[in-house]
Design a protein around this motif. Structure first.
Motif, PDB file in Angstrom:
ATOM      1  N   TYR A  56       0.834  -1.204   0.000  1.00  0.00           N
ATOM      2  CA  TYR A  56       0.000   0.000   0.000  1.00  0.00           C
ATOM      3  C   TYR A  56       0.870   1.256   0.000  1.00  0.00           C
ATOM      4  O   TYR A  56       1.891   1.317   0.672  1.00  0.00           O
ATOM      5  CB  TYR A  56      -0.923   0.041   1.231  1.00  0.00           C
ATOM      6  N   PHE A  72      -7.664   0.997  -1.569  1.00  0.00           N
ATOM      7  CA  PHE A  72      -7.480   0.047  -0.478  1.00  0.00           C
ATOM      8  C   PHE A  72      -8.835  -0.504  -0.066  1.00  0.00           C
ATOM      9  O   PHE A  72      -9.837   0.222  -0.046  1.00  0.00           O
ATOM     10  CB  PHE A  72      -6.829   0.765   0.721  1.00  0.00           C
ATOM     11  N   THR A  85      -4.949   2.497   7.873  1.00  0.00           N
ATOM     12  CA  THR A  85      -4.531   2.830   6.502  1.00  0.00           C
ATOM     13  C   THR A  85      -4.782   4.303   6.218  1.00  0.00           C
ATOM     14  O   THR A  85      -3.920   5.008   5.675  1.00  0.00           O
ATOM     15  CB  THR A  85      -5.309   1.960   5.481  1.00  0.00           C
TER      16      THR A  85
END
Ligand SMILES: C[S@@+](CC[C@H](N)C(=O)[O-])C[C@H]1O[C@@H](n2cnc3c(N)ncnc32)[C@H](O)[C@@H]1O
Length: 380
Positions: free
Chosen positions: A188, A194, A208
């Motif tokens: 990532y 995502f 994230t």
């Protein structure tokens, strides 16, 4: 500025991620041994590291190192530390520690000896016969490696995984710092779509989003070093200012969090709001069997349910198989899943491109990595 020695502790399998974080924060490449990374730093770094590290467990401030092959040596070494200038007189002293490859290995005996040495030193220096221990808790940590003891203060207190945004408990939630480590181990990067199709209480998607927006994980929580009389408050204020300056909340990110359970999605939304990232995550109540994406490329990092905790094994395998089929239907996506299920790859329908060992709440798990076609060709 005064030089000090710090030790960062990290879960097994996560040390490499923490080392990369340290490098990015300007601490070079210190070695890791038995889940600890030690290096020289400045006193201001106690606050900085507690505020900025995403995957670490704790930050320890070293007070002394000395040979300790016997209890007498250990007692004398601990007693030689000028505790009266370090601890508040009313501190509630908790001693904990670890020992590796050493003659002193009985941890509870070492705990008692260290506590006695600290108490004797404090009582004689302060001219009192009993330590009141009525104030804030201070955690003293010993680490004995190859018969050399290192005595430290735990500057963190409640582990760094506690960011403060998770106030409700979902089904088998993953620790925040493990979730961050998984995202940092994945491919990532900001700008890449995502998704977590088993989002539960939202941890992986929230971590994230915080990573993508450069929101420091320890920005809004308290630390034990705030109770140390010798630690200047200004360093925490400066670390928080630095963290605020680094934030990039204006970034547009594509993060999706879905779960079949509407209550889990509600909780994930609540946690995301508390973390300040609710507007950046798309939440959906959705069965993994319906997972799809209009995006050509992206990354899934997830923690599917497994047999012995939430579901029976057959049902868990069916869900992992469903995840495998949904992943196969995507174009240029990669997938990273943590699972304690030894038959994960069989159930998923494909051997992982890479597999690591991680621990989720002390339980040994596999971290299964499935790369994009291009990454495989380029030998990720
Ligand atoms: C191990 S938990 C994930 C925990 C999460 N990582 C966290 O930190 O809270 C697995 C989740 O999968 C969800 N789940 C179970 N069956 C599902 C399905 N068919 N589709 C999507 N989600 C499902 C459960 O509701 C549960 O929240």
């Amino acid at each position: 500025m005064e030089k000090i020695r710090l030790t960062i502790s990290a879960a097994s399998g996560v040390e490499g991620v923490v080392k990369r974080e340290l490098k990015r924060l300007g601490f070079g490449e210190p070695p890791a041994e038995f889940g600890a990374i030690s290096f020289d730093a400045e006193i201001a770094d106690v606050a900085r590291l507690n505020v900025f590290l995403r995957a670490a467990d704790r930050v320890y401030l070293s007070l002394a190192r000395f040979p300790a092959a016997t209890f007498d040596e250990f007692f004398d070494g601990v007693k030689n530390i000028p505790w009266e200038g370090i601890l508040p007189q009313d501190a509630k002293i908790v001693v904990d520690g670890k020992s590796f490859l050493s003659r002193l290995y009985a941890l509870s005996a070492c705990q008692s000896v260290a506590k006695k040495a600290i108490a004797e030193r404090m009582k004689s220096a302060c001219g009192i016969s009993v330590l009141p221990e009525s104030g804030a808790t201070v955690k003293v940590f010993f680490r004995i490696l190859r018969d050399v003891a290192e005595i430290s203060l735990d500057t963190t207190g409640t582990g760094l995984h506690k960011r403060g945004y998770r106030d409700r408990v979902g089904c088998a939630p993953i620790r925040e710092n493990l979730a961050a480590a998984m995202v940092l181990l994945s491919d990532y990067y900001f700008g890449r779509p995502f998704a977590d199709p088993f989002c539960g209480s939202g941890t992986i998607a929230i971590e994230t989003a915080m990573l993508a927006l450069d929101i420091a994980p320890g920005l809004s929580r308290r630390f034990d070093f705030e109770n140390f009389p010798f630690y200047p408050r200004v360093y925490l204020e400066r670390a928080r200012e630095e963290a605020k300056d680094k934030e990039k909340r204006e970034r547009k990110i594509s993060v999706t969090a879905s779960d079949i359970d509407p209550q889990a999605v509600k909780m994930a939304k609540r946690h995301a709001a508390r973390a300040g990232v609710a507007d950046c995550i798309r939440f959906e109540v959705k069965d993994v069997a319906r997972f799809e994406s209009a995006e050509r490329a992206g990354v899934i990092v997830t923690n599917p349910p497994y047999g012995d905790r939430l579901l029976d094994e057959r049902r868990a395998h069916a869900l992992i198989g469903e995840l495998g089929r949904r992943f196969a239907a995507l174009k240029d996506w990669s997938l990273f899943a943590i699972s304690a299920d030894k038959n994960f790859e069989k159930a998923f329908g494909r051997k992982a491109d890479k597999r690591r060992k991680l621990y989720n709440s002390e339980k040994e798990c596999g971290f299964y990595e499935y790369f994009t076609k291009r990454e495989k060709e380029n030998g990720r």
